[in-house]
Design a protein around this motif. Structure first.
Motif, PDB file in Angstrom:
ATOM      1  N   ALA A 129       0.828  -1.206   0.000  1.00  0.00           N
ATOM      2  CA  ALA A 129       0.000   0.000   0.000  1.00  0.00           C
ATOM      3  C   ALA A 129       0.863   1.258   0.000  1.00  0.00           C
ATOM      4  O   ALA A 129       0.536   2.241  -0.639  1.00  0.00           O
ATOM      5  CB  ALA A 129      -0.912   0.011   1.219  1.00  0.00           C
ATOM      6  N   LEU A 130       1.980   1.222   0.740  1.00  0.00           N
ATOM      7  CA  LEU A 130       2.778   2.425   0.900  1.00  0.00           C
ATOM      8  C   LEU A 130       3.808   2.609  -0.206  1.00  0.00           C
ATOM      9  O   LEU A 130       4.108   3.714  -0.607  1.00  0.00           O
ATOM     10  CB  LEU A 130       3.499   2.417   2.264  1.00  0.00           C
ATOM     11  CG  LEU A 130       2.728   2.999   3.449  1.00  0.00           C
ATOM     12  CD1 LEU A 130       1.414   2.297   3.663  1.00  0.00           C
ATOM     13  CD2 LEU A 130       3.569   2.950   4.711  1.00  0.00           C
ATOM     14  N   ARG A 169      -4.839   3.100  -2.981  1.00  0.00           N
ATOM     15  CA  ARG A 169      -4.452   3.088  -1.567  1.00  0.00           C
ATOM     16  C   ARG A 169      -5.568   2.538  -0.695  1.00  0.00           C
ATOM     17  O   ARG A 169      -5.360   1.654   0.133  1.00  0.00           O
ATOM     18  CB  ARG A 169      -4.137   4.515  -1.106  1.00  0.00           C
ATOM     19  CG  ARG A 169      -2.958   5.140  -1.811  1.00  0.00           C
ATOM     20  CD  ARG A 169      -2.507   6.391  -1.086  1.00  0.00           C
ATOM     21  NE  ARG A 169      -3.385   7.527  -1.307  1.00  0.00           N
ATOM     22  CZ  ARG A 169      -3.097   8.544  -2.115  1.00  0.00           C
ATOM     23  NH1 ARG A 169      -1.943   8.574  -2.756  1.00  0.00           N
ATOM     24  NH2 ARG A 169      -3.931   9.552  -2.266  1.00  0.00           N
ATOM     25  N   GLY A 221      -6.074  -1.036   1.758  1.00  0.00           N
ATOM     26  CA  GLY A 221      -6.561  -1.065   3.131  1.00  0.00           C
ATOM     27  C   GLY A 221      -7.720  -2.028   3.295  1.00  0.00           C
ATOM     28  O   GLY A 221      -7.732  -2.868   4.199  1.00  0.00           O
ATOM     29  N   LEU A 260      -6.641  -5.609   3.120  1.00  0.00           N
ATOM     30  CA  LEU A 260      -6.028  -6.125   4.339  1.00  0.00           C
ATOM     31  C   LEU A 260      -7.069  -6.364   5.436  1.00  0.00           C
ATOM     32  O   LEU A 260      -6.947  -7.327   6.195  1.00  0.00           O
ATOM     33  CB  LEU A 260      -4.907  -5.208   4.833  1.00  0.00           C
ATOM     34  CG  LEU A 260      -4.090  -5.808   5.983  1.00  0.00           C
ATOM     35  CD1 LEU A 260      -3.468  -7.143   5.586  1.00  0.00           C
ATOM     36  CD2 LEU A 260      -3.008  -4.865   6.444  1.00  0.00           C
ATOM     37  N   PRO A 295       0.458  13.048  -7.482  1.00  0.00           N
ATOM     38  CA  PRO A 295      -0.842  12.416  -7.181  1.00  0.00           C
ATOM     39  C   PRO A 295      -1.728  12.326  -8.426  1.00  0.00           C
ATOM     40  O   PRO A 295      -1.580  13.113  -9.329  1.00  0.00           O
ATOM     41  CB  PRO A 295      -1.473  13.351  -6.160  1.00  0.00           C
ATOM     42  CG  PRO A 295      -0.793  14.651  -6.339  1.00  0.00           C
ATOM     43  CD  PRO A 295       0.586  14.353  -6.834  1.00  0.00           C
ATOM     44  N   LEU A 308       5.897   8.209   4.764  1.00  0.00           N
ATOM     45  CA  LEU A 308       6.327   6.825   4.574  1.00  0.00           C
ATOM     46  C   LEU A 308       7.294   6.381   5.653  1.00  0.00           C
ATOM     47  O   LEU A 308       7.157   5.297   6.217  1.00  0.00           O
ATOM     48  CB  LEU A 308       7.017   6.663   3.212  1.00  0.00           C
ATOM     49  CG  LEU A 308       6.132   6.701   1.976  1.00  0.00           C
ATOM     50  CD1 LEU A 308       6.964   6.410   0.742  1.00  0.00           C
ATOM     51  CD2 LEU A 308       5.028   5.665   2.104  1.00  0.00           C
ATOM     52  N   VAL A 353      -3.442  -3.039   9.612  1.00  0.00           N
ATOM     53  CA  VAL A 353      -4.666  -2.457   9.039  1.00  0.00           C
ATOM     54  C   VAL A 353      -4.754  -0.980   9.400  1.00  0.00           C
ATOM     55  O   VAL A 353      -4.992  -0.120   8.544  1.00  0.00           O
ATOM     56  CB  VAL A 353      -5.924  -3.201   9.549  1.00  0.00           C
ATOM     57  CG1 VAL A 353      -7.182  -2.509   9.062  1.00  0.00           C
ATOM     58  CG2 VAL A 353      -5.915  -4.647   9.096  1.00  0.00           C
ATOM     59  N   LEU A 399      -2.361   1.071  10.223  1.00  0.00           N
ATOM     60  CA  LEU A 399      -1.329   1.856   9.545  1.00  0.00           C
ATOM     61  C   LEU A 399      -1.747   2.222   8.127  1.00  0.00           C
ATOM     62  O   LEU A 399      -1.551   3.353   7.684  1.00  0.00           O
ATOM     63  CB  LEU A 399      -0.012   1.073   9.502  1.00  0.00           C
ATOM     64  CG  LEU A 399       0.758   0.993  10.815  1.00  0.00           C
ATOM     65  CD1 LEU A 399       1.977   0.102  10.660  1.00  0.00           C
ATOM     66  CD2 LEU A 399       1.174   2.385  11.255  1.00  0.00           C
ATOM     67  N   ILE A 400      -2.328   1.265   7.397  1.00  0.00           N
ATOM     68  CA  ILE A 400      -2.732   1.575   6.019  1.00  0.00           C
ATOM     69  C   ILE A 400      -3.799   2.663   6.003  1.00  0.00           C
ATOM     70  O   ILE A 400      -3.749   3.583   5.198  1.00  0.00           O
ATOM     71  CB  ILE A 400      -3.232   0.322   5.265  1.00  0.00           C
ATOM     72  CG1 ILE A 400      -2.100  -0.687   5.143  1.00  0.00           C
ATOM     73  CG2 ILE A 400      -3.728   0.698   3.870  1.00  0.00           C
ATOM     74  CD1 ILE A 400      -2.435  -1.892   4.300  1.00  0.00           C
ATOM     75  N   PHE A 401      -4.757   2.591   6.948  1.00  0.00           N
ATOM     76  CA  PHE A 401      -5.804   3.615   6.916  1.00  0.00           C
ATOM     77  C   PHE A 401      -5.287   4.991   7.356  1.00  0.00           C
ATOM     78  O   PHE A 401      -5.750   6.013   6.850  1.00  0.00           O
ATOM     79  CB  PHE A 401      -7.047   3.162   7.691  1.00  0.00           C
ATOM     80  CG  PHE A 401      -7.882   2.243   6.848  1.00  0.00           C
ATOM     81  CD1 PHE A 401      -8.738   2.765   5.883  1.00  0.00           C
ATOM     82  CD2 PHE A 401      -7.769   0.868   6.956  1.00  0.00           C
ATOM     83  CE1 PHE A 401      -9.479   1.931   5.063  1.00  0.00           C
ATOM     84  CE2 PHE A 401      -8.512   0.027   6.140  1.00  0.00           C
ATOM     85  CZ  PHE A 401      -9.372   0.562   5.190  1.00  0.00           C
ATOM     86  N   TYR A 409      -2.331   5.974   6.601  1.00  0.00           N
ATOM     87  CA  TYR A 409      -1.674   6.386   5.366  1.00  0.00           C
ATOM     88  C   TYR A 409      -2.685   6.943   4.362  1.00  0.00           C
ATOM     89  O   TYR A 409      -2.475   8.009   3.780  1.00  0.00           O
ATOM     90  CB  TYR A 409      -0.923   5.183   4.781  1.00  0.00           C
ATOM     91  CG  TYR A 409      -0.357   5.410   3.402  1.00  0.00           C
ATOM     92  CD1 TYR A 409       0.748   6.231   3.212  1.00  0.00           C
ATOM     93  CD2 TYR A 409      -0.908   4.774   2.296  1.00  0.00           C
ATOM     94  CE1 TYR A 409       1.270   6.431   1.945  1.00  0.00           C
ATOM     95  CE2 TYR A 409      -0.393   4.961   1.033  1.00  0.00           C
ATOM     96  CZ  TYR A 409       0.693   5.798   0.859  1.00  0.00           C
ATOM     97  OH  TYR A 409       1.207   5.987  -0.392  1.00  0.00           O
ATOM     98  N   VAL A 410      -3.800   6.239   4.198  1.00  0.00           N
ATOM     99  CA  VAL A 410      -4.835   6.703   3.270  1.00  0.00           C
ATOM    100  C   VAL A 410      -5.296   8.103   3.668  1.00  0.00           C
ATOM    101  O   VAL A 410      -5.374   9.012   2.838  1.00  0.00           O
ATOM    102  CB  VAL A 410      -6.038   5.731   3.259  1.00  0.00           C
ATOM    103  CG1 VAL A 410      -7.219   6.330   2.516  1.00  0.00           C
ATOM    104  CG2 VAL A 410      -5.635   4.406   2.636  1.00  0.00           C
ATOM    105  N   MET A 435      -2.450  10.784   3.131  1.00  0.00           N
ATOM    106  CA  MET A 435      -2.165  11.042   1.722  1.00  0.00           C
ATOM    107  C   MET A 435      -3.312  11.785   1.050  1.00  0.00           C
ATOM    108  O   MET A 435      -3.080  12.652   0.215  1.00  0.00           O
ATOM    109  CB  MET A 435      -1.883   9.733   0.973  1.00  0.00           C
ATOM    110  CG  MET A 435      -0.541   9.120   1.281  1.00  0.00           C
ATOM    111  SD  MET A 435       0.836  10.266   1.100  1.00  0.00           S
ATOM    112  CE  MET A 435       1.039  10.256  -0.670  1.00  0.00           C
ATOM    113  N   ASN A 436      -4.546  11.450   1.422  1.00  0.00           N
ATOM    114  CA  ASN A 436      -5.666  12.182   0.842  1.00  0.00           C
ATOM    115  C   ASN A 436      -5.587  13.655   1.217  1.00  0.00           C
ATOM    116  O   ASN A 436      -5.851  14.538   0.407  1.00  0.00           O
ATOM    117  CB  ASN A 436      -7.000  11.588   1.303  1.00  0.00           C
ATOM    118  CG  ASN A 436      -7.303  10.293   0.571  1.00  0.00           C
ATOM    119  OD1 ASN A 436      -6.667   9.982  -0.443  1.00  0.00           O
ATOM    120  ND2 ASN A 436      -8.244   9.531   1.083  1.00  0.00           N
ATOM    121  N   ASP A 495      -2.756  15.181  -0.820  1.00  0.00           N
ATOM    122  CA  ASP A 495      -3.182  15.348  -2.217  1.00  0.00           C
ATOM    123  C   ASP A 495      -4.042  16.587  -2.362  1.00  0.00           C
ATOM    124  O   ASP A 495      -3.916  17.352  -3.310  1.00  0.00           O
ATOM    125  CB  ASP A 495      -4.020  14.138  -2.682  1.00  0.00           C
ATOM    126  CG  ASP A 495      -3.143  12.949  -3.017  1.00  0.00           C
ATOM    127  OD1 ASP A 495      -1.911  13.074  -2.863  1.00  0.00           O
ATOM    128  OD2 ASP A 495      -3.681  11.908  -3.416  1.00  0.00           O
TER     129      ASP A 495
END
Lengths: 582, 86
Positions: A88-89, A278, A282, A285, A582, B13, B59, B61-63, B65-66, B69-70, B73
């Protein structure tokens, strides 16, 4: 209805569902066929990715492996989920931004070289076929045990179903079928886990249940399990037996390997936007974690139940499941002390580990083996780890429909993964080898035709693997992850994060990762299998974990070689800038 | 502008990947035996991280990140819009 008719019913219904979805979502263009026209909703893509990823190995074998490995089994749990964070990263959003069809496509374009593209195709095909072989064994086991048909018939039925929806539907058909397959497999995994958790601990949530106390007792399940395993001569369940460096390297190899698996990466090419890639990782997972956090609970329950139900039981009155699995050769019992009771403890029951049955019966009616008993210990039971999840509902005496459900779930897991793998194999052949390298003049329609042909050929080869299973399936799984970690992952990550890397560096890196990892694994698994023990390993790292070392070597060599050659051309530099935006 | 975006991205990151390393390789493997001396319910803590906790953290960590990043952006898009009007 008896269990077998229920199994036929469930398996038949789910197969009919998959075919109906395939007809509804046929692929019309190459973009449909390779990446589902980039129109997949991120949540649906998350489910499809989860089904794609969770194979027969995750569904059938993993909990069984952990049940016998105890804490060491966490290498699979962390390794096969932690890779998604890397994906994902570090990869998914950028590769989606790049916007092409396949993983070798990125490597070929970023390193401006068809040689790099072909090296990537070779790694990809090797990794994917290794994996397919494992799925076919899963399909074979389920069919032969639950539907009592010949393994070959089962494999052929499975292949026909996959053929139908993969060749017809391409990525689009596969995606929506995988969504359905995810629902079937997760339901089939959770229902027995919840039942057993309630039976053993009174807690309906398996993730909490295995840290809870046993019913009608104040002893914690894991404490009891530690004590029982210690009494039988094993390492306590919640302690490691492998060395720390080995656990570290195996976990790392599985994580980086997961992030480098082409059939998983390509799923992120199918969503509409970069931000969706992205989000989709998530969701994927989450859907995976539902199964992966349940698995260690299932393992602990299964180990406990297994010991409880066979230990010191008279063979003549042993439960049915014990004899059923003995009949298909995945359990064996050798009455070493001739008391007619089953004794289970640490050590191998038989010389040469795996049983080789004769047609004769012993005094208690058990199947006799050609192997002599291994008299260095008292263990009388051989049990194949692959059967724990499938046998678990029977061991806990759950109703027949749960057993039938598990069979349908295991088939969903095996078929969804097989289909995803076959698709990346066919796409890399029709797109990377034919269209981009040898036959650039073909039209889109012809390319689609070749994609369907190569999917058909790949399915046929996979079917052969199922009917004539190579004896080395278990050994080569280490290979698939090790190679993905040592070749594909570094090439992708450096392609995005290190602009200075040129084609010479990338190719040298991939080849050195490929060679050193293969050499180490082939040496210990095939040529000098008798030397495969920790004192002979490099720094005590097993072949399963060596992909991590191969990966580090790939990074070092790629970067050093790069400095001796010219910078990558301007247009590649621009392309990298573009995928970083992006 | 583009450089700033990339730099913030790399910062996000590196923080998240350090956490990723800490919960899995750190708590689940390297310090696992030490953490095993603590218990939550029937779980030894190191064992829990190795077989449960690390997965939940992945799980989360990914959210995170989402989300980050949003936001990044959006900031980037807004700035780009401003650049154009000037």
């Amino acid at each position: 209805m008896d269990t077998q008719s229920l199994t036929y019913l469930f398996v038949g219904l789910t197969f009919a569902l998959y075919i109906a979805i395939a007809i509804w979502s046929r692929a019309v263009t190459t973009s449909d066929f390779y990446i589902a026209g980039k129109g997949v909703n991120p949540v649906a893509n998350g489910m499809a990715t989860a089904a794609d990823w969770m194979s027969a190995a995750s569904f059938i074998s993993m909990a069984g492996l952990i049940a016998f490995l105890g804490k060491d089994g966490s290498v699979y749990l962390m390794g096969w989920t932690g890779g998604y964070v890397l994906l994902a990263l570090l990869l998914a959003p950028y590769l989606r931004k790049f916007g092409q069809y396949t993983v070798p496509d990125f490597i070929g374009t970023r390193y401006y070289s068809n040689a790099a593209r072909l090296v990537a195709v070779i790694c990809l095909i090797f990794v994917s076929f290794t994996y397919v072989a494992g799925q076919m064994r899963g399909v074979g086991i389920v069919f032969s045990r639950f539907l009592e048909v010949d393994i070959n018939v089962g494999v052929i039925v499975g292949m026909c179903i996959v053929f139908f929806y993969a060749v017809l539907g391409g990525m689009k058909g596969i995606t929506y079928t995988q969504v359905a397959q995810y629902c079937v497999l997760i339901f089939a995994y959770l229902v027995p886990a919840i039942f057993i958790s309630i039976l053993m601990t009174g807690n309906p949530i398996p993730q909490l249940g295995f840290g809870d106390t046993l019913v009608n007792s104040s002893t914690y399940l894991l404490d009891k399990l530690d004590q029982v395993t210690t009494d039988l001569g094993f390492t306590p369940y919640t302690e490691n037996t492998k060395s720390r460096i080995d656990i570290f390297c195996i976990t790392a190899a599985l994580m980086f390997g997961t992030a480098g698996l082409p059939h998983v990466i390509v799923r992120f090419f199918t969503v509409p936007k970069v931000s969706d890639a992205r989000k989709s990782a998530g969701y994927a997972l989450i859907f995976i974690a539902i199964l992966y956090s349940t698995a260690p609970a299932v393992s602990a329950f299964a180990r406990m139940n297994f010991i409880d139900s066979v230990q010191e039981t008279q063979y003549k009155i042993a439960p049915n499941w014990f004899k059923n699995w003995e009949n298909i050769g995945l359990i064996a019992w050798k009455d070493k002390n001739e008391d007619g009771l089953i004794q289970y403890s640490a050590g191998n029951a038989l010389e040469g580990v795996k049983p080789n049955f004769t047609n004769e019966k012993g005094l208690s009616g058990e199947r006799l083996t050609v192997n002599d008993p291994d008299m260095s210990n008292d263990n009388e039971v051989y049990i194949d780890r692959d059967i724990m999840v499938l046998a678990n509902p029977e061991i806990a005496s759950l109703p027949g429909w749960v057993v039938a459900l598990v069979a349908a779930g295991a088939l969903a897991a095996a078929l969804s993964t097989a289909a995803g793998l076959l698709l990346v194999i066919s796409a890399s052949i029709s797109h990377d080898v034919l269209k981009k390298t040898f036959m650039p003049q073909i039209t889109e329609k012809q390319e689609l035709f070749y994609a369907r042909c190569s999917a058909a050929v790949a399915i046929f080869i996979a079917g052969l693997f199922g009917i004539y299973p190579p004896g080395f399936v278990a050994q080569v799984v280490a290979f698939a992850f090790g190679l993905a970690a040592a070749t594909i992952f570094p090439a992708l990550v450096m392609g995005i994060f290190y602009k200075r890397l040129n084609k010479e560096g990338a190719i040298a890196g991939m080849i050195s990762g490929l060679v050193i990892t293969s050499a180490y694994i082939i040496n210990f698994k095939f040529i000098n299998a008798q030397l495969n023990s920790s004192e002979n390993w490099f720094l005590g790292i097993s072949p399963e974990g060596f992909g991590f070392i191969g990966m580090l070597l790939n990074f070092c060599i790629a970067i050093s070689v790069s400095f001796f050659y010219a910078r990558p051309p301007e247009n590649v530099s621009l392309m990298v800038d573009q995928i970083r935006e992006p | 502008m583009r450089k700033n975006y990339w730099r913030s991205n790399l910062k996000i990151l590196s923080i998240l990947l350090s956490l990723w390393f800490l919960v899995s390789f750190g708590f689940g493997i390297l310090f696992s035996d030490f953490l095993d001396s603590f218990k939550i319910g029937g779980f030894k803590l190191g064992f829990w991280f190795a077989q449960q906790g690390s997965i939940y953290f992945f799980v989360i960590l990914i959210f995170i990140y989402v989300y980050l990043m949003n936001r990044l952006d959006k900031k980037y898009e807004d700035n780009k819009g401003q650049d154009n009007t000037q």
